[in-house]
Design a protein around this motif. Structure first.
Motif, PDB file in Angstrom:
ATOM      1  N   ARG A  50      52.112 -72.091  11.840  1.00 60.25           N
ATOM      2  CA  ARG A  50      51.639 -73.243  11.362  1.00 60.25           C
ATOM      3  C   ARG A  50      51.713 -74.421  12.272  1.00 60.25           C
ATOM      4  N   ASP A  51      52.618 -74.588  12.866  1.00 62.52           N
ATOM      5  CA  ASP A  51      52.825 -75.665  14.024  1.00 62.52           C
ATOM      6  C   ASP A  51      51.747 -75.458  14.995  1.00 62.52           C
ATOM      7  N   ALA A  56      46.613 -76.821  17.513  1.00 61.92           N
ATOM      8  CA  ALA A  56      45.018 -76.511  18.161  1.00 61.92           C
ATOM      9  C   ALA A  56      44.177 -77.007  17.342  1.00 61.92           C
ATOM     10  N   VAL A  57      44.133 -77.362  16.117  1.00 61.71           N
ATOM     11  CA  VAL A  57      43.235 -77.912  15.148  1.00 61.71           C
ATOM     12  C   VAL A  57      43.248 -79.297  15.057  1.00 61.71           C
ATOM     13  N   ARG A  94      56.228 -68.227   4.872  1.00 56.13           N
ATOM     14  CA  ARG A  94      57.150 -69.176   5.535  1.00 56.13           C
ATOM     15  C   ARG A  94      56.866 -68.995   7.183  1.00 56.13           C
ATOM     16  N   PHE A  95      55.577 -68.754   7.410  1.00 51.51           N
ATOM     17  CA  PHE A  95      55.235 -68.688   8.817  1.00 51.51           C
ATOM     18  C   PHE A  95      53.956 -69.364   9.356  1.00 51.51           C
ATOM     19  N   GLY A 721      48.734 -77.499  22.832  1.00 45.96           N
ATOM     20  CA  GLY A 721      47.925 -76.725  21.916  1.00 45.96           C
ATOM     21  C   GLY A 721      46.478 -77.311  22.043  1.00 45.96           C
ATOM     22  N   LEU A 722      46.381 -78.302  22.221  1.00 43.27           N
ATOM     23  CA  LEU A 722      44.976 -78.954  22.033  1.00 43.27           C
ATOM     24  C   LEU A 722      43.947 -78.266  23.078  1.00 43.27           C
ATOM     25  N   VAL A 723      44.535 -77.637  24.071  1.00 41.13           N
ATOM     26  CA  VAL A 723      43.698 -77.019  25.392  1.00 41.13           C
ATOM     27  C   VAL A 723      43.816 -75.446  25.155  1.00 41.13           C
TER      28      VAL A 723
END
Length: 777
Positions: A50-51, A56-57, A94-95, A721-723
């Protein structure tokens, strides 16, 4: 970014084009929903936490479960899935989530593997800035506005261009000449004279520079007619012949209607121009148009013929002959305002911008706007260009304004379209995007009314440059591909290469270095046909950047050196400065900070803004980072303050981002952690708002490395995570992912990231595979 199409069920998704099809129909999605689907499909080999998906999004940690759940629900509905069935998008309790559908990947045609090479040395601690070439593109646009003045290379046209004009257009073909060799000028001179006389009566006539491109010398009559019919939905074609018999001149023309019907007009006098005027008037009768003012009498024929001889030489791409014809005229003819305007145009074409500017300044001062409004407007319009090419943008705009004010009531859309386009370019260079868009829209309408296919295509090219300057690359690239084909069919190599350069820069900005290099290969194949030296140099500079981004550092250095040695003289000082900036970037990445500092400082004075603000910001940031690398923090602080003060007066988003980044890195170097965090957050917000991957990676990379060094791994993961999505194609993003996974102790992910770094590195450094989950240094 992955290029190609993923197929699953009755759906297909093209991530690079941001398009989802279901049952062959396009599905419109919110950006976050599309990004969520794309990320899960790209990482379909594993479950995505999830994180990780949030980083990323959304690029931030504060996303509620409700927002996440709603996004996944909408994504499922878009592809025909449900929370109960979970045929495609599976929830991992839960992931997070995992893509679970059988998926087939269809690669794009002629897709080639990335270069593979590796050198096991330490990864450099900082990414060097890579400014997009917006300033170069704007300069290319201005150069293209002057192409018909500055170049007339040989053309080879084998197929009619796509009909860009909806208007009913008359095309006057080059005239067949049956006379002495000395009378060869009549082929283009008489063509241009007949066309001008028809235009003066309100007929929409394809401009002569269009015709010269469309119908090169040696084209048979039937082929020329076929080519002419392809430029508009309806085309009247005028095919004429001129013959000399003793002291008499005989001109005969055929008017070929869109349905193939033909009508003849002919005249015989003791002067070719006089006979051409009579034939033009008969053609006007056949077209149902009112004749303009009387044809020139004997006293006016001398000047009219001399002007047409000069124009024929210019149309044929022979400025030396045009200048010689003017010099051979008597003093009174040379001093005529129409002849002085031709000289100014020749100067512009030859790159003598200061000489042209001075001549035009004298001309606009002595030609009365009240007595000769059209001639004064033409002089003002070229004065506008000359002022812009000598970097006097503030003075250029009023000159364009004055030309437009005179041309609008005169009913001359041919002249008006060009001036609106030129003013739009200047406003684009000044970052006045809304005003530039208005001018290009006006230029589009006027060019269509004038039947100017080439000018209309140039306007579309400038509109695509405007889209790029505002970060809208997807919109720009489709336009560039279309206009590139049109320019190619007209044999306009300068504009074709400029269009390819724009497409190359699009791929660089989107972090698609391999695609950028492929596009530049096409531009380089045409470079020997490009007459404009600025475009040639910028093509080489862009290739050097693309080579460096693909890890081919030696070739990149060689090209930068080549431009430095070839681009001699004051007009090409910016090109040399861009080359020095590129060299500085490579030296800083290689650990030679002293050399990088020297080169960056040498480049700065020759990069005025506009139009080189983005490259100037790039050079300034390199200089500041070089000072940090040399341990000269105090000097870096002074440079940062000066950089920030300069950037405050520039509204270019990349300039603003780089200045914010310099402030953040200075605060970090001085261990002012709160200030650094605030500046980094500010820069990251701006980069996400701007939305261009290259700029986002620049900011996220610097911020992420700082967070990793402080041990703030969760926040670092959010930022980096953005890239993450670009790590498959971009070396720097792959290195960032490797550093993150090693810091997190994710050995499997780190091994995959290391493989990506090795695949993309080329001659760039690769960290050793130490088999341990330790942080990359």
């Amino acid at each position: 970014m992955i290029h190609g199409v993923f197929h699953f069920g009755d759906c297909a998704i093209n991530i690079a084009a941001r398009e989802l099809l279901r049952g062959g129909e396009r599905v419109n999605l919110a950006p976050v929903v599309f990004d969520c689907l794309a990320y899960l499909i790209e990482h379909r080999d594993r479950a995505v936490g999830r994180d990780e998906l949030v980083a990323a999004v959304w690029g931030k940690a504060g996303i509620s479960d409700a927002v996440m759940g709603k996004t996944v629900l909408v994504a499922r509905r878009a592809i025909g899935d449900t929370a109960e069935e979970q045929r495609y998008l599976r929830t991992v309790p839960r992931f997070g989530y995992q893509w679970g559908a059988p998926t087939r990947f269809e690669p794009p045609a002629a897709d080639a593997p990335a270069p593979v090479a590796a050198v096991p040395v330490a990864v450099p601690p900082a990414r060097t800035p890579r400014a997009p070439l917006y300033a170069m593109l704007a300069l290319l646009a201005l150069a293209c506005a002057l192409v018909w003045l500055r170049s007339r290379d040989t053309v080879t046209t084998t197929a009619p261009p796509a009909a860009a004009l909806a208007a009913d257009v008359t095309v006057v073909l080059p005239v067949d000449v049956a006379a002495n060799a000395d009378d060869g000028w009549l082929r283009l001179g008489l063509m241009d004279y007949i066309a001008s006389r028809l235009r003066a009566a309100g007929v929409t006539v394809l401009p002569s520079d269009n015709v010269v491109r469309l119908v090169p010398a040696g084209t048979a009559r039937d082929a020329a007619v076929a080519l002419a019919r392809g430029v508009a939905v309806r085309s009247h074609v005028v095919a004429a012949v001129v013959r000399r018999a003793g002291d008499a001149w005989f001109v005969r023309a055929e008017l070929i209607e869109p349905d193939g019907a033909t009508h003849a007009a002919q005249a015989q006098t003791d002067n070719a121009i006089g006979a051409g005027a009579q034939v033009a008037d008969q053609l006007l009768d056949l077209l149902g148009r009112r004749r303009p003012d009387a044809a020139p009498g004997a006293t006016g024929l001398s000047l009219a013929e001399r002007l047409q001889r000069v124009d024929a030489a210019r149309l044929a791409g022979d400025p030396a002959q045009a200048r010689a014809l003017i010099a051979a005229a008597d003093t009174l003819t040379q001093a005529a305002p129409e002849m002085q305007l031709r000289l100014a145009q020749i100067d512009l074409r030859g790159g003598a911008f200061e000489a042209s500017r001075d001549r035009l300044a004298t001309l606009v001062a002595h030609v009365s706007a009240e007595a000769e409004p059209l001639l004064h407007a033409r002089a003002q319009s070229y004065y506008c260009i000359a002022l812009a090419r000598t970097n006097r943008m503030d003075a250029a705009l009023p000159a364009c304004d004055r030309a437009i004010a005179l041309l609008e009531p005169a009913g001359r859309p041919d002249e008006l379209g060009r001036v609106y386009n030129d003013r739009g370019i200047i406003r684009l260079l000044r970052h006045e995007y809304d005003l530039a868009a208005r001018d290009f829209a006006q230029a589009r309408v006027a060019s269509n009314l004038a039947g100017d296919a080439l000018q209309l295509t140039k306007v579309e090219g400038n509109e695509s440059t405007l889209e790029m300057a505002q970060g809208r690359y997807a919109e720009a690239v489709a336009i560039q591909q279309r206009i590139g084909e049109r320019f190619a069919r007209f044999g306009m190599h300068n504009e074709v290469v400029a269009s390819l350069n724009n497409q190359t820069d699009t791929h660089l900005a989107l972090l698609q270095p391999l695609e950028a290099l492929k596009m530049n290969d096409r531009a380089l194949a045409l470079i020997d046909r490009v007459a404009d030296a600025s475009i040639r140099y910028l093509t080489k500079l862009q290739r050097a950047d693309a080579l460096a981004r693909n890890g081919r550092l030696g070739e990149a250095r060689q090209l930068f050196d080549e431009v430095l040695h070839e681009a001699d003289g004051a007009p090409y000082a910016p090109e040399r400065a861009i080359a020095r900036t590129g060299q500085a970037r490579l030296n800083l990445a290689a650990g030679r900070a002293g050399d990088a500092l020297l080169l960056a400082r040498q480049a700065l004075p020759d990069l005025p803004a506009p139009p080189y603000g983005t490259v100037r910001a790039d050079a300034w940031l390199i200089a500041i980072r070089s000072l940090h690398a040399l341990g000269r923090t105090g000097e870096a602080a002074e440079e940062t303050r000066a950089f920030a003060a300069w950037a405050a007066g520039d509204d270019d988003p990349v300039v603003t981002l780089y200045a914010r980044l310099a402030v953040a890195e200075q605060a970090a170097a001085e261990r002012r952690d709160a200030d650094a965090r605030h500046a980094y957050d500010d820069a990251l917000t701006g980069a996400k708002r701007w939305g261009v991957p290259n700029a986002l990676a620049e900011v996220a990379g610097s911020y992420g490395r700082w967070l990793l060094a402080r041990g703030e791994l969760s926040q670092a993961a959010t930022v980096l995570g953005l890239v993450a999505r670009y790590a498959e194609a971009d070396y720097d993003c792959a290195v960032l992912q490797l550093s993150l996974y090693r810091a997190l102790g994710q050995e499997g992910a780190a091994r995959n990231a290391l493989a990506a770094v090795r695949r993309l590195a080329g001659e760039r450094p690769v960290p050793p595979d130490n088999g341990a989950a330790t942080q990359a240094q």
